[in-house]
Scaffold this motif. Structure first.
Motif, PDB file in Angstrom:
ATOM      1  N   THR A 161       1.363  -0.931  -0.329  1.00  0.00           N
ATOM      2  CA  THR A 161      -0.217  -0.011   0.100  1.00  0.00           C
ATOM      3  C   THR A 161       0.458   1.242   0.046  1.00  0.00           C
ATOM      4  N   ARG A 162       2.743   1.198  -0.390  1.00  0.00           N
ATOM      5  CA  ARG A 162       2.275   2.315   0.245  1.00  0.00           C
ATOM      6  C   ARG A 162       3.584   3.005  -1.647  1.00  0.00           C
ATOM      7  N   GLY A 163       3.135   2.479  -2.338  1.00  0.00           N
ATOM      8  CA  GLY A 163       4.167   2.538  -3.332  1.00  0.00           C
ATOM      9  C   GLY A 163       2.951   4.104  -4.200  1.00  0.00           C
ATOM     10  N   ARG A 164       4.024   4.933  -5.301  1.00  0.00           N
ATOM     11  CA  ARG A 164       3.749   6.429  -5.783  1.00  0.00           C
ATOM     12  C   ARG A 164       3.374   6.127  -7.408  1.00  0.00           C
ATOM     13  N   ALA A 165       2.811   5.250  -7.406  1.00  0.00           N
ATOM     14  CA  ALA A 165       2.009   5.137  -8.605  1.00  0.00           C
ATOM     15  C   ALA A 165       3.807   4.744  -9.667  1.00  0.00           C
ATOM     16  N   LEU A 166       4.426   3.881  -8.920  1.00  0.00           N
ATOM     17  CA  LEU A 166       5.524   2.803 -10.325  1.00  0.00           C
ATOM     18  C   LEU A 166       5.215   3.799 -11.726  1.00  0.00           C
ATOM     19  N   THR A 167       4.067   2.498 -11.961  1.00  0.00           N
ATOM     20  CA  THR A 167       3.858   2.218 -13.500  1.00  0.00           C
ATOM     21  C   THR A 167       2.432   2.768 -13.937  1.00  0.00           C
ATOM     22  N   ARG A 168       2.723   3.668 -14.088  1.00  0.00           N
ATOM     23  CA  ARG A 168       1.079   4.332 -14.568  1.00  0.00           C
ATOM     24  C   ARG A 168       0.222   3.360 -15.653  1.00  0.00           C
ATOM     25  N   GLY A 169      -0.990   2.928 -15.666  1.00  0.00           N
ATOM     26  CA  GLY A 169      -1.622   2.749 -16.326  1.00  0.00           C
ATOM     27  C   GLY A 169      -1.345   0.746 -16.294  1.00  0.00           C
ATOM     28  N   GLY A 170      -0.749   0.758 -14.584  1.00  0.00           N
ATOM     29  CA  GLY A 170      -0.133  -0.940 -14.763  1.00  0.00           C
ATOM     30  C   GLY A 170      -0.999  -1.465 -13.762  1.00  0.00           C
ATOM     31  N   GLU A 171      -2.151  -1.068 -13.480  1.00  0.00           N
ATOM     32  CA  GLU A 171      -3.447  -1.446 -12.850  1.00  0.00           C
ATOM     33  C   GLU A 171      -4.260  -1.803 -14.179  1.00  0.00           C
ATOM     34  N   THR A 172      -3.938  -1.037 -15.187  1.00  0.00           N
ATOM     35  CA  THR A 172      -5.068  -1.757 -16.215  1.00  0.00           C
ATOM     36  C   THR A 172      -4.863  -2.703 -16.608  1.00  0.00           C
ATOM     37  N   ALA A 173      -4.055  -2.801 -17.248  1.00  0.00           N
ATOM     38  CA  ALA A 173      -2.861  -3.799 -17.722  1.00  0.00           C
ATOM     39  C   ALA A 173      -3.355  -4.896 -16.987  1.00  0.00           C
ATOM     40  N   LEU A 174      -2.699  -4.791 -15.058  1.00  0.00           N
ATOM     41  CA  LEU A 174      -2.475  -6.387 -15.254  1.00  0.00           C
ATOM     42  C   LEU A 174      -3.849  -6.738 -15.007  1.00  0.00           C
ATOM     43  N   ARG A 175      -5.283  -6.060 -14.978  1.00  0.00           N
ATOM     44  CA  ARG A 175      -6.298  -6.918 -15.452  1.00  0.00           C
ATOM     45  C   ARG A 175      -7.063  -7.436 -16.618  1.00  0.00           C
ATOM     46  N   ALA A 176      -6.349  -7.098 -17.620  1.00  0.00           N
ATOM     47  CA  ALA A 176      -6.704  -6.964 -18.721  1.00  0.00           C
ATOM     48  C   ALA A 176      -5.840  -8.359 -19.070  1.00  0.00           C
ATOM     49  N   LEU A 177      -3.990  -8.206 -18.280  1.00  0.00           N
ATOM     50  CA  LEU A 177      -4.005  -9.485 -18.535  1.00  0.00           C
ATOM     51  C   LEU A 177      -4.046 -10.891 -17.843  1.00  0.00           C
ATOM     52  N   ALA A 178      -5.001 -10.304 -16.557  1.00  0.00           N
ATOM     53  CA  ALA A 178      -5.122 -11.699 -16.133  1.00  0.00           C
ATOM     54  C   ALA A 178      -6.309 -12.256 -16.768  1.00  0.00           C
ATOM     55  N   PHE A 194      11.462 -11.667  -6.592  1.00  0.00           N
ATOM     56  CA  PHE A 194      10.462 -11.279  -5.613  1.00  0.00           C
ATOM     57  C   PHE A 194       9.406 -12.509  -6.823  1.00  0.00           C
ATOM     58  N   ASP A 195       8.447 -13.556  -5.986  1.00  0.00           N
ATOM     59  CA  ASP A 195       7.199 -13.921  -7.266  1.00  0.00           C
ATOM     60  C   ASP A 195       5.735 -13.722  -6.089  1.00  0.00           C
ATOM     61  N   LEU A 196       5.846 -13.163  -6.749  1.00  0.00           N
ATOM     62  CA  LEU A 196       4.000 -12.824  -5.616  1.00  0.00           C
ATOM     63  C   LEU A 196       2.679 -12.687  -6.419  1.00  0.00           C
ATOM     64  N   VAL A 197       1.825 -13.132  -6.197  1.00  0.00           N
ATOM     65  CA  VAL A 197      -0.018 -12.791  -6.869  1.00  0.00           C
ATOM     66  C   VAL A 197      -1.287 -11.293  -6.372  1.00  0.00           C
ATOM     67  N   LYS A 198      -1.215 -11.242  -7.024  1.00  0.00           N
ATOM     68  CA  LYS A 198      -1.720  -9.682  -6.809  1.00  0.00           C
ATOM     69  C   LYS A 198      -2.978 -10.802  -7.822  1.00  0.00           C
ATOM     70  N   GLU A 199      -3.869  -9.620  -6.874  1.00  0.00           N
ATOM     71  CA  GLU A 199      -5.300 -10.053  -6.554  1.00  0.00           C
ATOM     72  C   GLU A 199      -6.228  -9.050  -7.608  1.00  0.00           C
ATOM     73  N   THR A 200      -6.692  -9.396  -9.104  1.00  0.00           N
ATOM     74  CA  THR A 200      -7.552  -7.940  -9.610  1.00  0.00           C
ATOM     75  C   THR A 200      -9.461  -7.993  -9.674  1.00  0.00           C
ATOM     76  N   ARG A 201      -9.662  -7.594 -10.275  1.00  0.00           N
ATOM     77  CA  ARG A 201     -11.197  -7.934 -10.245  1.00  0.00           C
ATOM     78  C   ARG A 201     -11.371  -9.419 -11.028  1.00  0.00           C
ATOM     79  N   ASP A 202     -10.283  -9.010 -12.592  1.00  0.00           N
ATOM     80  CA  ASP A 202     -10.593  -9.963 -13.993  1.00  0.00           C
ATOM     81  C   ASP A 202     -10.068 -10.996 -13.241  1.00  0.00           C
ATOM     82  N   GLY A 203      -8.993 -11.601 -11.895  1.00  0.00           N
ATOM     83  CA  GLY A 203      -8.370 -12.806 -11.673  1.00  0.00           C
ATOM     84  C   GLY A 203      -7.136 -12.255 -11.105  1.00  0.00           C
ATOM     85  N   PRO A 204      -6.441 -13.539 -10.395  1.00  0.00           N
ATOM     86  CA  PRO A 204      -5.310 -13.267  -9.910  1.00  0.00           C
ATOM     87  C   PRO A 204      -4.262 -13.917 -11.591  1.00  0.00           C
ATOM     88  N   ILE A 205      -3.001 -12.623 -10.602  1.00  0.00           N
ATOM     89  CA  ILE A 205      -2.326 -12.911 -11.693  1.00  0.00           C
ATOM     90  C   ILE A 205      -0.411 -13.078 -11.035  1.00  0.00           C
TER      91      ILE A 205
END
Length: 282
Positions: A161-178, A194-205
């Motif tokens: 939760t401490r990020g500072r918008a590292l990649t603009r459009g990244g959330e949208t891209a992750l949802r599309a890829l998921a 790192f090796d992490l799983v991100k939950e998105t509205r379109d599933g995990p990735i």
């Protein structure tokens, strides 16, 4: 089984010569199916740095795909940055954002670097609509059942939760890829694995990051990722010269930049080898 070597942030000009030579030896001895390089070939995009990086890449003698990192855009020449940003990488142009098809496994690039942005820090990532559309079209053209990896330089989101918008459009891209069932997004930039799983509205990735092969370490020694894909499973092993176990090489969160941790609470791998100062850049 398909085996991939994933490396990032070589930073020729400030490369770790021992680590670079060790990795090249591993490639020659083990012959992976491909080497995936997720950006920052150079330190300052100087001609001699690109020449050294290209010499080294061409000697690997296996299929290679290369992403462009923020350090690979001209640093001291704004005119070149805007009009000829990739002129110095022309020698390996055939490898830049090259799609790989490896017997049921596909590697598809996603561009996250930008010549300029509407913010002061141009080192951070940006997924434009056109870049995402190009990646999605490539994924949609693949045969059903293909295991798809997407390569980019910047992690698309911070996991905490401490990020500072590292990649603009990244959330949208992750949802599309998921939504397309992409197996993992492979990135670099933060110099720790790192090796992490991100939950998105379109599933995990899954998000897999490689460390660095340069002197610019963050909290772990130089390393690369070995990925094995077999029977629908993907295993990741972080390999390093100091024989540190994989779990101790991986940070539990994605930091907002590629600098060593300096404040309490910033992501640090269990090995905790944080350099007191960054190496000087000449």
């Amino acid at each position: 089984m398909t085996r991939l070597f994933h490396i990032s942030d070589l930073h020729f000009g400030l490369e770790d010569r021992v680590a670079i030579d060790w990795f090249a030896h591993c490639v020659k001895a083990e012959q992976p199916d491909a080497v995936l390089i997720t950006g920052d070939l150079t330190m300052r995009a100087r001609s001699h740095e690109f020449a050294a990086a290209c010499d080294w890449i061409e000697r690997l003698d296996v299929p290679v795909t290369v992403e462009v990192g923020n350090h690979d855009l001209p640093y001291f020449n704004p005119f070149a940055r805007f009009f000829w940003p990739y002129a110095r990488i022309r020698r390996i142009e055939r490898l830049v954002e090259r799609e790989l098809d490896l017997a049921g496994v596909a590697v598809v690039p996603l561009k996250t670097t930008a010549r300029a942005q509407w913010r002061l820090d141009w080192s951070k990532g940006w997924v434009t609509r056109s870049a995402l559309d190009k990646t999605m079209a490539a994924i949609d053209a693949l045969p059903p059942g293909t295991t798809v990896f997407v390569t980019a330089h910047h992690p698309l989101v911070e996991a905490g939760t401490r990020g500072r918008a590292l990649t603009r459009g990244g959330e949208t891209a992750l949802r599309a890829l998921a939504s397309r069932g992409v197996a993992a997004v492979l990135t670099g930039h933060v110099h720790d694995a790192f090796d992490l799983v991100k939950e998105t509205r379109d599933g995990p990735i899954r998000m897999i990051g490689a460390g660095t092969l340069s002197q610019r370490i963050r909290s772990t020694p130089p390393s690369f990722n070995e990925l094995k894909i077999a029977n629908g499973s993907i295993t990741v092993r972080v390999r390093n010269l100091e024989k540190v176990p994989t779990p101790d090489m991986q940070i539990p969160d994605i930091p907002p930049d590629a600098l060593p941790p300096r404040e309490p609470g910033e992501p640090v791998a269990p090995v905790g080898a944080v350099p007191p100062v960054d190496p000087p850049v000449h």
